[in-house]
Design a protein around this motif. Structure first.
Motif, PDB file in Angstrom:
ATOM      1  N   PHE A 201     -27.226  -1.375  37.497  1.00  0.00           N
ATOM      2  CA  PHE A 201     -26.460  -2.017  38.560  1.00  0.00           C
ATOM      3  C   PHE A 201     -24.969  -1.686  38.477  1.00  0.00           C
ATOM      4  N   TYR A 202     -24.412  -1.597  37.280  1.00  0.00           N
ATOM      5  CA  TYR A 202     -23.001  -1.233  37.189  1.00  0.00           C
ATOM      6  C   TYR A 202     -22.787   0.234  37.586  1.00  0.00           C
ATOM      7  N   ALA A 203     -23.774   1.076  37.308  1.00  0.00           N
ATOM      8  CA  ALA A 203     -23.698   2.462  37.784  1.00  0.00           C
ATOM      9  C   ALA A 203     -23.776   2.506  39.305  1.00  0.00           C
ATOM     10  N   ALA A 204     -24.652   1.660  39.873  1.00  0.00           N
ATOM     11  CA  ALA A 204     -24.744   1.579  41.336  1.00  0.00           C
ATOM     12  C   ALA A 204     -23.421   1.124  41.939  1.00  0.00           C
ATOM     13  N   ALA A 205     -22.755   0.156  41.258  1.00  0.00           N
ATOM     14  CA  ALA A 205     -21.445  -0.297  41.741  1.00  0.00           C
ATOM     15  C   ALA A 205     -20.446   0.848  41.738  1.00  0.00           C
ATOM     16  N   GLY A 206     -20.463   1.648  40.654  1.00  0.00           N
ATOM     17  CA  GLY A 206     -19.559   2.792  40.589  1.00  0.00           C
ATOM     18  C   GLY A 206     -19.793   3.778  41.713  1.00  0.00           C
ATOM     19  N   VAL A 207     -21.063   4.022  42.034  1.00  0.00           N
ATOM     20  CA  VAL A 207     -21.387   4.950  43.120  1.00  0.00           C
ATOM     21  C   VAL A 207     -20.903   4.405  44.462  1.00  0.00           C
ATOM     22  N   ILE A 208     -21.078   3.094  44.681  1.00  0.00           N
ATOM     23  CA  ILE A 208     -20.653   2.499  45.954  1.00  0.00           C
ATOM     24  C   ILE A 208     -19.139   2.558  46.100  1.00  0.00           C
ATOM     25  N   TYR A 209     -18.415   2.187  45.032  1.00  0.00           N
ATOM     26  CA  TYR A 209     -16.948   2.258  45.091  1.00  0.00           C
ATOM     27  C   TYR A 209     -16.489   3.709  45.285  1.00  0.00           C
ATOM     28  N   LEU A 210     -17.164   4.633  44.636  1.00  0.00           N
ATOM     29  CA  LEU A 210     -16.808   6.048  44.789  1.00  0.00           C
ATOM     30  C   LEU A 210     -17.028   6.506  46.222  1.00  0.00           C
ATOM     31  N   ALA A 211     -18.136   6.080  46.831  1.00  0.00           N
ATOM     32  CA  ALA A 211     -18.410   6.450  48.224  1.00  0.00           C
ATOM     33  C   ALA A 211     -17.332   5.891  49.151  1.00  0.00           C
ATOM     34  N   MET A 212     -16.917   4.656  48.890  1.00  0.00           N
ATOM     35  CA  MET A 212     -15.861   4.050  49.709  1.00  0.00           C
ATOM     36  C   MET A 212     -14.560   4.833  49.586  1.00  0.00           C
ATOM     37  N   THR A 213     -14.183   5.176  48.356  1.00  0.00           N
ATOM     38  CA  THR A 213     -12.897   5.848  48.156  1.00  0.00           C
ATOM     39  C   THR A 213     -12.919   7.283  48.687  1.00  0.00           C
ATOM     40  N   LEU A 214     -14.047   7.995  48.499  1.00  0.00           N
ATOM     41  CA  LEU A 214     -14.118   9.360  49.012  1.00  0.00           C
ATOM     42  C   LEU A 214     -14.081   9.387  50.529  1.00  0.00           C
TER      43      LEU A 214
END
Length: 237
Positions: A201-214
């Motif tokens: 789940f923390y990896a999923a959070a990182g992916v979501i935040y990364l998608a938002m920032t990119l």
């Protein structure tokens, strides 16, 4: 990924999506309000009236020096009793409450306004003085001068800083989890604790935040190209 992790991810997909949407709502509202505060603050910082300059300087300096986390905790936990006491002193009965969403938007916008003040002030100062003098010579009204000269002139210089503030704001929304509001990071924490699949789940959070920032970076890059249209391209070394 084992079956338990897969089932947990599926079960929490809806709440996580709702948390991500809430995070975006908090960020957009905070950024919009912060932009307005920044415009007001930058105008005040450049004002010929010394008390107004001093007030704006005190705002941008003090707010940038205090951690957002501290401001969130102060407003959420100490704000209601203080506001209730003031209301009662003024003759209004009842208790004042502040929910998590209002706290998040209020604090993040207040902090964004302080940083935006300095970004916009620098962008305005970068406008060639001759353009402003020409506007005055042609008798432009203050609004016409602002809308036709100041805004188009400052945007190319302000967009990079505004983009950085937006990216920082997206990450700062995670601080809202300390007051128990169901934004993305708080939802992820709940999912990780309930399923014990912390890495997933923390990896999923990182992916979501990364998608938002990119995505945000691409949009701001496109906006910068638009506001710089007609300007000579800068040669890269």
């Amino acid at each position: 990924m084992n079956q338990v992790s897969q089932e947990g991810l599926i079960d929490w997909a809806g709440p996580i999506a709702e948390g991500a949407l809430t995070t975006i709502e908090i960020a957009v509202l905070s950024y919009a309000i912060g932009l307005v505060l920044g415009l007001i603050g930058a105008s005040a910082r450049l004002s010929p009236w010394a008390p107004l300059r001093g007030l704006a300087t005190a705002y941008s300096t003090a707010v940038r020096a205090i951690p957002e986390l501290l401001l969130l905790i102060l407003l959420y936990y100490a704000g209601p009793p203080a506001l209730t006491a003031i209301a009662n002193a003024l003759g209004f009965a009842g208790n004042v409450t502040i929910n998590g969403f209002v706290t998040a938007v209020g604090v993040l916008a207040f902090v964004q306004g302080a940083y935006m003040t300095e970004v916009l002030r620098g962008a305005i100062l970068a406008i060639p003085g001759g353009q402003l003098e020409a506007a005055n010579a042609f008798g432009f009204s203050p609004w016409a001068r602002f809308s036709r000269i100041v805004i188009p002139g400052m945007l190319p210089n302000a967009i990079p800083g505004m983009s950085n503030l937006w990216l920082i704001l997206i990450k700062d929304t995670a601080l809202v989890s300390v007051i128990g509001f169901n934004e993305l990071f708080f939802t992820i924490q709940q999912a990780a604790d309930s399923t014990r699949a912390q890495f997933l789940f923390y990896a999923a959070a990182g992916v979501i935040y990364l998608a938002m920032t990119l995505t945000s970076t691409a949009l701001f890059a496109r906006l910068e190209r638009y506001v710089r249209r007609g300007q000579p391209a800068t040669e890269e070394a």
